[in-house]
Design a protein around this motif. Structure first.
Motif, PDB file in Angstrom:
ATOM      1  N   LEU A  29       0.822  -1.208   0.000  1.00 38.49           N
ATOM      2  CA  LEU A  29       0.000   0.000   0.000  1.00 38.49           C
ATOM      3  C   LEU A  29       0.857   1.260   0.000  1.00 38.49           C
ATOM      4  O   LEU A  29       1.814   1.376   0.771  1.00 38.49           O
ATOM      5  N   ASP A  30       0.486   2.205  -0.886  1.00 38.79           N
ATOM      6  CA  ASP A  30       1.169   3.498  -0.848  1.00 38.79           C
ATOM      7  C   ASP A  30       0.475   4.388   0.186  1.00 38.79           C
ATOM      8  O   ASP A  30      -0.471   3.958   0.863  1.00 38.79           O
ATOM      9  N   ALA A  31       0.924   5.626   0.295  1.00 42.05           N
ATOM     10  CA  ALA A  31       0.414   6.509   1.345  1.00 42.05           C
ATOM     11  C   ALA A  31      -1.088   6.748   1.205  1.00 42.05           C
ATOM     12  O   ALA A  31      -1.839   6.713   2.199  1.00 42.05           O
ATOM     13  N   ARG A  32      -1.548   6.986  -0.026  1.00 40.09           N
ATOM     14  CA  ARG A  32      -2.974   7.250  -0.246  1.00 40.09           C
ATOM     15  C   ARG A  32      -3.817   6.029   0.068  1.00 40.09           C
ATOM     16  O   ARG A  32      -4.850   6.121   0.745  1.00 40.09           O
ATOM     17  N   GLU A  33      -3.401   4.877  -0.423  1.00 42.65           N
ATOM     18  CA  GLU A  33      -4.155   3.647  -0.185  1.00 42.65           C
ATOM     19  C   GLU A  33      -4.170   3.282   1.289  1.00 42.65           C
ATOM     20  O   GLU A  33      -5.203   2.844   1.829  1.00 42.65           O
ATOM     21  N   ALA A  34      -3.032   3.455   1.960  1.00 44.99           N
ATOM     22  CA  ALA A  34      -2.952   3.144   3.386  1.00 44.99           C
ATOM     23  C   ALA A  34      -3.894   4.032   4.193  1.00 44.99           C
ATOM     24  O   ALA A  34      -4.530   3.572   5.148  1.00 44.99           O
ATOM     25  N   ILE A  51      -6.715   5.387   3.101  1.00 41.61           N
ATOM     26  CA  ILE A  51      -8.088   4.964   2.814  1.00 41.61           C
ATOM     27  C   ILE A  51      -8.448   3.708   3.598  1.00 41.61           C
ATOM     28  O   ILE A  51      -9.547   3.580   4.151  1.00 41.61           O
ATOM     29  N   LEU A  52      -7.502   2.758   3.661  1.00 39.70           N
ATOM     30  CA  LEU A  52      -7.760   1.474   4.304  1.00 39.70           C
ATOM     31  C   LEU A  52      -7.406   1.461   5.794  1.00 39.70           C
ATOM     32  O   LEU A  52      -7.578   0.440   6.461  1.00 39.70           O
ATOM     33  N   ASP A  53      -6.896   2.594   6.289  1.00 43.41           N
ATOM     34  CA  ASP A  53      -6.519   2.713   7.698  1.00 43.41           C
ATOM     35  C   ASP A  53      -5.470   1.659   8.067  1.00 43.41           C
ATOM     36  O   ASP A  53      -5.583   0.966   9.074  1.00 43.41           O
ATOM     37  N   ARG A  54      -4.449   1.563   7.228  1.00 43.98           N
ATOM     38  CA  ARG A  54      -3.358   0.624   7.446  1.00 43.98           C
ATOM     39  C   ARG A  54      -2.022   1.367   7.403  1.00 43.98           C
ATOM     40  O   ARG A  54      -1.957   2.549   7.065  1.00 43.98           O
ATOM     41  N   THR A  55      -0.966   0.651   7.705  1.00 45.54           N
ATOM     42  CA  THR A  55       0.375   1.215   7.646  1.00 45.54           C
ATOM     43  C   THR A  55       0.885   1.200   6.213  1.00 45.54           C
ATOM     44  O   THR A  55       0.623   0.253   5.460  1.00 45.54           O
ATOM     45  N   ILE A  56       1.585   2.254   5.816  1.00 44.73           N
ATOM     46  CA  ILE A  56       2.185   2.295   4.485  1.00 44.73           C
ATOM     47  C   ILE A  56       3.088   1.073   4.295  1.00 44.73           C
ATOM     48  O   ILE A  56       3.867   0.722   5.179  1.00 44.73           O
ATOM     49  N   GLY A  57       2.949   0.429   3.152  1.00 44.40           N
ATOM     50  CA  GLY A  57       3.751  -0.756   2.873  1.00 44.40           C
ATOM     51  C   GLY A  57       3.080  -2.062   3.237  1.00 44.40           C
ATOM     52  O   GLY A  57       3.621  -3.136   2.950  1.00 44.40           O
TER      53      GLY A  57
END
Length: 244
Positions: A191-196, A198-204
């Motif tokens: 996951l990149d910064a934007r996707e992370a 949105i999904l409430d996760r850590t980058i990567g």
């Protein structure tokens, strides 16, 4: 003259197979002969056989699945991509809700992972996130999806009108676009910064990424969907066989 003849043969196949099922010739769970063998038995095309099997499925006498193809499994339940994930997820008994983040007009260059052979210029992108409520009442975002459809007819107005019944499948059906063939790819994506965000996760964080493109039987573009799926809930499976 060919249309009535085809309909008659289709009806004959339906009635013959229905009789075999009701007479107990086919037991519960019995696998019907493949399309090719049925076509040879009844002396018809595979298209006529496929239509007859669809009639039997509508009568709830059989359940059909592709001989070769990929499909997504959510917590052990196969998701029917033809009926739409909203209904498919609901049928699993899981408490999963979908929220539309945006519906925007986009150009071809803005569509991620679009196959080069896709005949698409102007398009509409529908971005959605799905959230799972667990048994303890907590919630977790489990998927982010970007579905791209051609900006034609009523689909071109989606940024203003929204989806029909909040369902992309219903909207495509209303537009007369029925997927008949397609391709699907999958990989592991960090996951990149934007996707992370949105999904409430850590980058990567690694997620299962699928890219699915479909066309109508006459070659018209239907949709291109890129999904980021939580691998702790989603897997991708493949079926294959001689009758595909």
């Amino acid at each position: 003259m060919s249309v009535p003849v085809a309909r008659g043969k289709r009806r004959m196949i339906v009635e013959t197979l229905s009789r075999r099922i009701h007479d107990g010739e086919y037991e519960l769970g019995h696998r019907l002969e493949g399309e090719l063998r049925l076509a040879e038995e009844f002396g018809v095309s595979r298209t006529t056989v496929r239509q007859a099997l669809a009639d039997l499925q509508h009568r709830r006498l059989i359940a059909t699945e592709s001989g070769r193809g990929s499909f997504v499994i959510f917590d052990g339940h196969r998701l029917d991509q033809q009926q739409g994930w909203a209904q498919a997820l609901a049928e699993t008994g899981s408490d999963v809700s979908a929220r539309i983040l945006s519906i925007d007009r986009v150009g071809r260059e803005e569509v991620p992972l679009l196959p080069k052979e896709s005949d698409l210029e102007n398009a509409v992108a529908i971005r959605r996130v799905r959230t799972l409520v667990t048994d303890d009442g907590s919630s977790q975002r489990i998927s982010f999806e970007c579905a791209t459809v051609p900006a034609v007819d009523l689909l071109a107005e989606l940024p203003t009108t929204g989806l029909v019944d909040d369902s992309l499948s219903s909207t495509l059906a209303r537009a007369g676009l029925a997927p008949a063939r397609g391709t699907q790819r999958a990989d592991v994506h960090a996951l990149d910064a934007r996707e992370a965000a949105i999904l409430d996760r850590t980058i990567g964080t690694p997620f299962l990424r699928t890219s699915r493109t479909s066309w109508t039987a006459d070659g018209r573009f239907v949709e291109h969907v890129v999904s980021l799926l939580d691998p702790s809930h989603f897997t991708l499976a493949l079926t294959f066989g001689d009758d595909a």
